[in-house]
Design a protein around this motif. Structure first.
Motif, mmCIF file in Angstrom:
data_model
loop_
_atom_site.group_PDB
_atom_site.id
_atom_site.type_symbol
_atom_site.label_atom_id
_atom_site.label_comp_id
_atom_site.label_asym_id
_atom_site.label_seq_id
_atom_site.Cartn_x
_atom_site.Cartn_y
_atom_site.Cartn_z
ATOM 1 N N VAL A 269 34.077 32.479 36.889
ATOM 2 C CA VAL A 269 33.816 31.544 38.212
ATOM 3 C C VAL A 269 33.051 32.657 39.096
ATOM 4 C CG1 VAL A 269 34.031 30.245 39.452
ATOM 5 C CG2 VAL A 269 35.014 30.376 37.760
ATOM 6 N N VAL A 270 31.841 32.374 39.456
ATOM 7 C CA VAL A 270 30.942 33.281 40.260
ATOM 8 C C VAL A 270 30.732 32.235 41.394
ATOM 9 C CG1 VAL A 270 28.939 34.665 40.879
ATOM 10 C CG2 VAL A 270 29.841 34.330 38.634
ATOM 11 N N TYR A 271 31.700 33.188 42.573
ATOM 12 C CA TYR A 271 31.032 32.711 44.397
ATOM 13 C C TYR A 271 30.395 33.622 44.845
ATOM 14 C CZ TYR A 271 32.886 30.203 48.540
ATOM 15 O OH TYR A 271 32.821 30.352 49.876
ATOM 16 N N MET A 272 29.016 32.944 45.781
ATOM 17 C CA MET A 272 28.322 34.140 46.757
ATOM 18 C C MET A 272 29.088 33.605 47.605
ATOM 19 S SD MET A 272 26.573 35.706 43.835
ATOM 20 C CE MET A 272 25.616 36.364 45.221
ATOM 21 N N THR A 273 28.845 34.955 48.364
ATOM 22 C CA THR A 273 29.271 35.032 49.756
ATOM 23 C C THR A 273 28.480 36.225 51.038
ATOM 24 O OG1 THR A 273 30.532 35.828 51.910
ATOM 25 C CG2 THR A 273 30.655 36.690 49.798
ATOM 26 N N LEU B 61 38.204 34.673 35.287
ATOM 27 C CA LEU B 61 37.862 36.054 36.162
ATOM 28 C C LEU B 61 36.851 34.722 37.638
ATOM 29 C CD1 LEU B 61 37.914 38.649 36.536
ATOM 30 C CD2 LEU B 61 35.848 39.223 34.887
ATOM 31 N N LEU B 62 37.904 36.153 38.046
ATOM 32 C CA LEU B 62 36.428 35.531 39.621
ATOM 33 C C LEU B 62 35.892 36.547 40.074
ATOM 34 C CD1 LEU B 62 35.863 33.417 41.854
ATOM 35 C CD2 LEU B 62 38.097 34.719 43.390
ATOM 36 N N ALA B 63 35.323 36.645 40.160
ATOM 37 C CA ALA B 63 33.395 37.028 40.364
ATOM 38 C C ALA B 63 33.174 36.967 41.588
ATOM 39 C CB ALA B 63 32.253 37.020 39.344
ATOM 40 N N VAL B 64 32.989 37.510 42.668
ATOM 41 C CA VAL B 64 32.413 37.379 44.250
ATOM 42 C C VAL B 64 31.515 38.309 44.477
ATOM 43 C CG1 VAL B 64 33.330 37.350 46.778
ATOM 44 C CG2 VAL B 64 34.769 36.790 45.212
ATOM 45 N N GLY B 65 30.467 37.315 44.657
ATOM 46 C CA GLY B 65 29.737 38.637 44.493
ATOM 47 C C GLY B 65 28.339 37.945 46.483
ATOM 48 N N GLU B 66 27.658 39.354 46.490
ATOM 49 C CA GLU B 66 26.940 39.571 48.217
ATOM 50 C C GLU B 66 25.939 38.834 48.073
ATOM 51 O OE1 GLU B 66 26.253 42.528 51.160
ATOM 52 O OE2 GLU B 66 27.306 43.032 49.176
ATOM 53 N N TYR B 67 25.247 37.948 48.499
ATOM 54 C CA TYR B 67 23.857 37.750 48.727
ATOM 55 C C TYR B 67 23.099 39.117 49.202
ATOM 56 C CZ TYR B 67 24.504 32.865 47.719
ATOM 57 O OH TYR B 67 24.500 31.575 47.718
ATOM 58 N N GLU B 68 21.506 39.047 48.376
ATOM 59 C CA GLU B 68 21.081 40.205 48.983
ATOM 60 C C GLU B 68 20.545 40.133 50.567
ATOM 61 O OE1 GLU B 68 18.278 41.398 45.730
ATOM 62 O OE2 GLU B 68 19.998 41.546 44.965
ATOM 63 N N TRP C 121 28.538 29.385 42.598
ATOM 64 C CA TRP C 121 26.967 29.740 41.841
ATOM 65 C C TRP C 121 27.531 29.303 40.518
ATOM 66 C CZ3 TRP C 121 24.551 33.681 39.047
ATOM 67 C CH2 TRP C 121 22.949 33.611 39.917
ATOM 68 N N GLY C 122 27.886 30.053 39.686
ATOM 69 C CA GLY C 122 27.702 30.053 38.281
ATOM 70 C C GLY C 122 28.978 30.191 37.656
ATOM 71 N N LEU C 123 29.200 29.797 36.050
ATOM 72 C CA LEU C 123 29.885 30.556 35.310
ATOM 73 C C LEU C 123 29.595 30.415 34.020
ATOM 74 C CD1 LEU C 123 30.469 26.484 34.661
ATOM 75 C CD2 LEU C 123 32.046 27.824 35.814
ATOM 76 N N GLY C 124 30.554 31.885 33.597
ATOM 77 C CA GLY C 124 30.637 32.624 32.381
ATOM 78 C C GLY C 124 31.366 31.766 31.685
#
Length: 125
Positions: free
Chosen positions: A10-14, A55-62, A72-75
């Motif tokens: 699971v993707v979370y964007m911050t 897996l929790l993936a935490v991404g940073e907005y560019e 934001w999304g799924l794998g």
């Protein structure tokens, strides 16, 4: 088709990755950071937290502060990505070509249609 499929990420964007890491490490979650990688010209961070098979993936907005924090999304994990890729293409699903993933020995393809508007990554070996 015989390939099993399951959500594995699971993707979370911050806009605030450091604050998010602090929040995830604190009670009641107490999540352990597995690793963080840096992506792209903007040096955006992507941090990974294992959660009992997910897996929790935490991404940073560019482009900071142009988006709200949120999921934001799924794998989707598949046993045989080549077989499932052919299956989806045969079903007229718009899917990218298979390429190497960020994780060693992993292959990925982006599902671009039939995904309910949720960015979806197909992940396999």
């Amino acid at each position: 088709h015989t390939t099993d499929v399951g959500i594995n990420m699971v993707v979370y964007m911050t806009n605030s990755p450091q604050q998010m890491r602090e929040n995830l490490a604190a009670p009641p979650l107490n999540l352990l950071l597995k690793n963080t990688i840096t992506l792209g010209e903007a040096n955006a961070e992507l941090s990974f937290y294992p959660l009992d098979g997910l897996l929790l993936a935490v991404g940073e907005y560019e482009n900071k502060d142009q988006h709200e924090d949120g999921f934001w999304g799924l794998g989707l994990a598949v046993e045989d990505i080549n077989e499932y890729h052919r299956y989806l293409r045969a079903g007229k699903v718009d899917i990218s070509d298979i390429k190497s993933g960020l994780k060693r020995n992993t292959l990925v393809a982006t599902i671009k249609s039939h995904n309910l508007g949720i960015p979806t990554l197909l992940v396999g070996d």
